[in-house]
Enzyme design. Structure first.
Site, mmCIF file in Angstrom:
data_model
loop_
_atom_site.group_PDB
_atom_site.id
_atom_site.type_symbol
_atom_site.label_atom_id
_atom_site.label_comp_id
_atom_site.label_asym_id
_atom_site.label_seq_id
_atom_site.Cartn_x
_atom_site.Cartn_y
_atom_site.Cartn_z
ATOM 1 C CB VAL A 92 -0.727 -0.025 1.052
ATOM 2 C CG1 VAL A 92 -1.952 -0.994 1.237
ATOM 3 C CG2 VAL A 92 -0.102 -0.043 1.977
ATOM 4 C CB CYS A 93 1.390 4.475 0.119
ATOM 5 S SG CYS A 93 1.243 5.808 0.483
ATOM 6 C CB THR A 94 5.775 5.125 -0.291
ATOM 7 O OG1 THR A 94 5.525 4.977 1.633
ATOM 8 C CG2 THR A 94 5.192 6.596 -0.715
#
Length: 242
Positions: A108-110
């Site tokens: 998720v995300c970075t």
């Protein structure tokens, strides 16, 4: 009876909301589904507590180095600590190891940078937070980063956009595993969108800028966005605005 074993991987300065979106949705699936659908835990290096990017401290349930498969899913969190996590040989080695023992791999995300550093995204399409996509893509040219979608599935590997996009990805997993009825039930319980498809853009007219403060200008802008097929030339807009 035990549920699908899901391990969320956290590290120092991971984003609390990245972790919470995944864990809250899966635990809600257990309560709404009436049984232990998911066996969920947070694993960290050494099993140590982690200080999240917001400054709050999370306790781990498992020692990352001691987690063994088979697993249903691993989910690598994002956060401001993602660069250090991607440069940590211990984290990368165990993410790579657990990926081999898991049916499904996600970030998720970075957290996508951690998967990229482990070589798990080579030759795959992937996404991440729009604000970090260019920088991460420059460090991992073998990954086909697309900063637009909410999430991307490429085979058994999934990546999501920033922060709350983790909720959309997790709802998609719940639907894949259990059908749409439970996914919709979880979404209603969490008071979120029933479905935001993966190919929806991260940036939309609802997030790009606040509405104009001037009432007349705001009405003109609202008219434009609601009537894109109409005559939106200067004369027509001026006539409508009086």
């Amino acid at each position: 009876m035990t549920g699908r074993r899901v391990v969320v991987i956290g590290y120092e300065a991971a984003a609390l909301l990245d972790i919470a979106c995944v864990t809250s949705a899966l635990i809600t699936a257990n309560t709404q589904g009436g049984g232990p659908i998911y066996d969920l835990s947070l694993a960290t290096p050494g099993g140590h507590p982690i200080t999240t990017g917001t400054g709050l401290v999370l306790q781990a349930q498992e020692v990352l180095e001691r987690v063994t498969g088979p697993l249903d899913t691993i989910v690598v969190s994002g956060g401001i600590g993602h660069v250090d996590a991607a440069a940590n040989p211990l984290i990368i080695a165990h993410v790579r190891r657990l990926a081999r023992e898991s049916r499904r791999v996600a970030s998720v995300c970075t957290g996508a940078e951690v998967l990229a550093a482990a070589g798990l995204l080579d030759g795959r399409r992937a996404t991440t937070h729009w604000d970090q996509a260019s920088a991460i893509a420059s460090r991992y040219p073998r990954v086909l980063f697309d900063p637009a979608p909410i999430f991307i599935r490429d085979g058994h590997v999934a990546t999501s956009a920033g922060v709350t996009a983790a909720l959309d990805l997790t709802l998609a997993f719940i639907e894949e595993d259990n059908g749409p009825e439970l996914a919709r039930s979880v979404a209603r319980h969490l008071v979120t969108y029933l479905q935001r498809p993966g190919n929806q853009a991260q940036m939309s007219m609802f997030t790009a800028a606040p509405p104009p403060e001037n009432g007349l200008i705001r009405r003109v802008v609202e008219h434009i966005t609601a009537n894109l097929a109409d005559d939106l030339g200067t004369a027509a807009l001026a006539a409508g605005a009086g």
